[in-house]
Design an enzyme around this catalytic site. Sequence first.
Site, PDB file in Angstrom:
ATOM      1  N   GLU A 169       0.913  -1.087   0.040  1.00 18.02           N
ATOM      2  CA  GLU A 169       0.070  -0.094   0.018  1.00 18.02           C
ATOM      3  C   GLU A 169       1.015   1.401   0.055  1.00 18.02           C
ATOM      4  O   GLU A 169       1.445   1.528   1.038  1.00 18.02           O
ATOM      5  CB  GLU A 169      -0.933   0.049   1.320  1.00 18.02           C
ATOM      6  CG  GLU A 169      -1.815   1.108   1.394  1.00 18.02           C
ATOM      7  CD  GLU A 169      -2.551   0.957   2.457  1.00 18.02           C
ATOM      8  OE1 GLU A 169      -2.379   1.518   3.644  1.00 18.02           O
ATOM      9  OE2 GLU A 169      -3.799   0.055   2.678  1.00 18.02           O
ATOM     10  N   GLN A 218      -2.623  15.220  -7.408  1.00 19.19           N
ATOM     11  CA  GLN A 218      -2.264  15.297  -8.847  1.00 19.19           C
ATOM     12  C   GLN A 218      -0.929  14.047  -8.656  1.00 19.19           C
ATOM     13  O   GLN A 218      -0.089  14.075  -7.534  1.00 19.19           O
ATOM     14  CB  GLN A 218      -1.659  16.227  -9.421  1.00 19.19           C
ATOM     15  CG  GLN A 218      -1.027  16.078 -10.867  1.00 19.19           C
ATOM     16  CD  GLN A 218      -0.901  17.581 -11.422  1.00 19.19           C
ATOM     17  OE1 GLN A 218      -1.589  18.400 -11.343  1.00 19.19           O
ATOM     18  NE2 GLN A 218       0.785  17.591 -11.859  1.00 19.19           N
ATOM     19  N   ASP A 219      -0.937  13.031  -9.608  1.00 16.05           N
ATOM     20  CA  ASP A 219       0.292  12.347  -9.430  1.00 16.05           C
ATOM     21  C   ASP A 219       1.253  12.613 -10.739  1.00 16.05           C
ATOM     22  O   ASP A 219       0.650  12.865 -11.688  1.00 16.05           O
ATOM     23  CB  ASP A 219      -0.238  10.590  -9.662  1.00 16.05           C
ATOM     24  CG  ASP A 219      -0.679  10.350  -8.088  1.00 16.05           C
ATOM     25  OD1 ASP A 219      -0.718  10.795  -7.160  1.00 16.05           O
ATOM     26  OD2 ASP A 219      -1.283   8.854  -8.156  1.00 16.05           O
ATOM     27  N   HIS A 259      13.532  21.993  -7.662  1.00 14.25           N
ATOM     28  CA  HIS A 259      12.216  22.728  -8.039  1.00 14.25           C
ATOM     29  C   HIS A 259      11.249  22.817  -6.938  1.00 14.25           C
ATOM     30  O   HIS A 259      11.379  22.266  -5.755  1.00 14.25           O
ATOM     31  CB  HIS A 259      11.374  21.765  -9.149  1.00 14.25           C
ATOM     32  CG  HIS A 259      12.200  21.452 -10.383  1.00 14.25           C
ATOM     33  ND1 HIS A 259      12.107  20.300 -11.044  1.00 14.25           N
ATOM     34  CD2 HIS A 259      13.073  22.197 -11.044  1.00 14.25           C
ATOM     35  CE1 HIS A 259      13.156  20.480 -12.107  1.00 14.25           C
ATOM     36  NE2 HIS A 259      13.585  21.659 -12.027  1.00 14.25           N
ATOM     37  N   LYS A 306       5.206  17.214  -1.502  1.00 12.73           N
ATOM     38  CA  LYS A 306       5.209  15.962  -2.386  1.00 12.73           C
ATOM     39  C   LYS A 306       5.454  14.797  -1.717  1.00 12.73           C
ATOM     40  O   LYS A 306       6.108  14.750  -0.480  1.00 12.73           O
ATOM     41  CB  LYS A 306       6.484  16.375  -3.061  1.00 12.73           C
ATOM     42  CG  LYS A 306       6.358  17.570  -4.288  1.00 12.73           C
ATOM     43  CD  LYS A 306       7.619  17.301  -5.059  1.00 12.73           C
ATOM     44  CE  LYS A 306       7.606  18.769  -5.833  1.00 12.73           C
ATOM     45  NZ  LYS A 306       8.534  19.040  -6.864  1.00 12.73           N
ATOM     46  N   HIS A 345      12.821  20.362  -4.211  1.00 13.37           N
ATOM     47  CA  HIS A 345      13.177  19.091  -4.455  1.00 13.37           C
ATOM     48  C   HIS A 345      14.054  18.942  -5.809  1.00 13.37           C
ATOM     49  O   HIS A 345      13.947  19.476  -6.501  1.00 13.37           O
ATOM     50  CB  HIS A 345      11.749  18.327  -4.645  1.00 13.37           C
ATOM     51  CG  HIS A 345      11.854  16.958  -5.084  1.00 13.37           C
ATOM     52  ND1 HIS A 345      11.324  16.362  -6.344  1.00 13.37           N
ATOM     53  CD2 HIS A 345      12.213  15.868  -4.409  1.00 13.37           C
ATOM     54  CE1 HIS A 345      11.764  15.127  -6.458  1.00 13.37           C
ATOM     55  NE2 HIS A 345      12.182  14.848  -5.257  1.00 13.37           N
ATOM     56  N   TYR A 363       5.616  10.557  -7.840  1.00 15.72           N
ATOM     57  CA  TYR A 363       5.296  11.591  -6.743  1.00 15.72           C
ATOM     58  C   TYR A 363       4.040  11.996  -6.563  1.00 15.72           C
ATOM     59  O   TYR A 363       3.354  12.461  -7.900  1.00 15.72           O
ATOM     60  CB  TYR A 363       6.259  12.381  -6.467  1.00 15.72           C
ATOM     61  CG  TYR A 363       6.732  13.375  -7.611  1.00 15.72           C
ATOM     62  CD1 TYR A 363       6.185  14.776  -7.915  1.00 15.72           C
ATOM     63  CD2 TYR A 363       7.647  13.292  -8.627  1.00 15.72           C
ATOM     64  CE1 TYR A 363       6.432  15.697  -8.589  1.00 15.72           C
ATOM     65  CE2 TYR A 363       7.883  13.943  -9.723  1.00 15.72           C
ATOM     66  CZ  TYR A 363       7.117  15.181  -9.695  1.00 15.72           C
ATOM     67  OH  TYR A 363       7.445  16.099 -10.783  1.00 15.72           O
ATOM     68  N   ASP A 405       5.768  28.366 -10.839  1.00 12.81           N
ATOM     69  CA  ASP A 405       7.140  27.537 -10.936  1.00 12.81           C
ATOM     70  C   ASP A 405       8.321  28.144 -10.787  1.00 12.81           C
ATOM     71  O   ASP A 405       8.448  29.162 -11.115  1.00 12.81           O
ATOM     72  CB  ASP A 405       7.313  26.838 -12.493  1.00 12.81           C
ATOM     73  CG  ASP A 405       8.221  25.783 -12.631  1.00 12.81           C
ATOM     74  OD1 ASP A 405       8.233  24.684 -11.714  1.00 12.81           O
ATOM     75  OD2 ASP A 405       8.594  25.628 -13.785  1.00 12.81           O
ATOM     76  N   ASP A 435      17.045  24.017 -15.995  1.00 11.41           N
ATOM     77  CA  ASP A 435      17.409  23.611 -14.870  1.00 11.41           C
ATOM     78  C   ASP A 435      18.941  24.232 -14.812  1.00 11.41           C
ATOM     79  O   ASP A 435      19.573  24.716 -13.767  1.00 11.41           O
ATOM     80  CB  ASP A 435      17.759  22.291 -14.549  1.00 11.41           C
ATOM     81  CG  ASP A 435      16.417  21.756 -13.976  1.00 11.41           C
ATOM     82  OD1 ASP A 435      15.427  22.509 -13.759  1.00 11.41           O
ATOM     83  OD2 ASP A 435      16.266  20.463 -13.794  1.00 11.41           O
TER      84      ASP A 435
END
Length: 190
Positions: free
Chosen positions: A23, A41-42, A57, A67, A114, A127, A138, A165
Amino acid sequence: MTESPVFLLTPRRFEDARGWFSETYSQASMAKFGVNETFVQDNQSFSRQTGTVRGIHFQRPPHAQAKLVRCVRGSLIDYAVDLRRQSPTFGRWVSIRLSADGGEQLYIPVGFGHAFATLEPDVEIAYKVTDVYAPDCDGGVRWNDPKLAIEWPLPASGAVLSDKDAVLPSLDELDVDFAYDGRPLLPLAV
């Protein structure tokens, strides 16, 4: 509630001759750690090359995101960077190896950047996030900012980066101030 805002958990695996079952998310289990947010959201990403660095980020309010991160293929080093200016641990980071074999997960609350670096080819990370992606919110910090002094496990060829990045601002240029909840970043309990 955990002492540190960033923490590691490893969901239990139930194994038999066929393989295993786990799980990977339970709202009730997360509430025991003091996490009462709703994940909306995934996300999942795939990195082809060893030494791929994604991050550092975050999203600014009003769409800031917490997250819950896990590696679903291969292995990586995952990072959380404290971006709460009032925190005594502002600019400090923690890291942990996440692997598909181990099933570990890292919870990263709002107020932290992250990032991750892949340790092998063909790595996938999944995540959950607590707010939708909002391009206008962002943000990020340069992965190799000397002020952060992050220890990246890179091959001799160096980091594989996106154009975005590669040009993120330094910590000193950061234009966001996340709320400090009174809990400094502590080393991860493994």
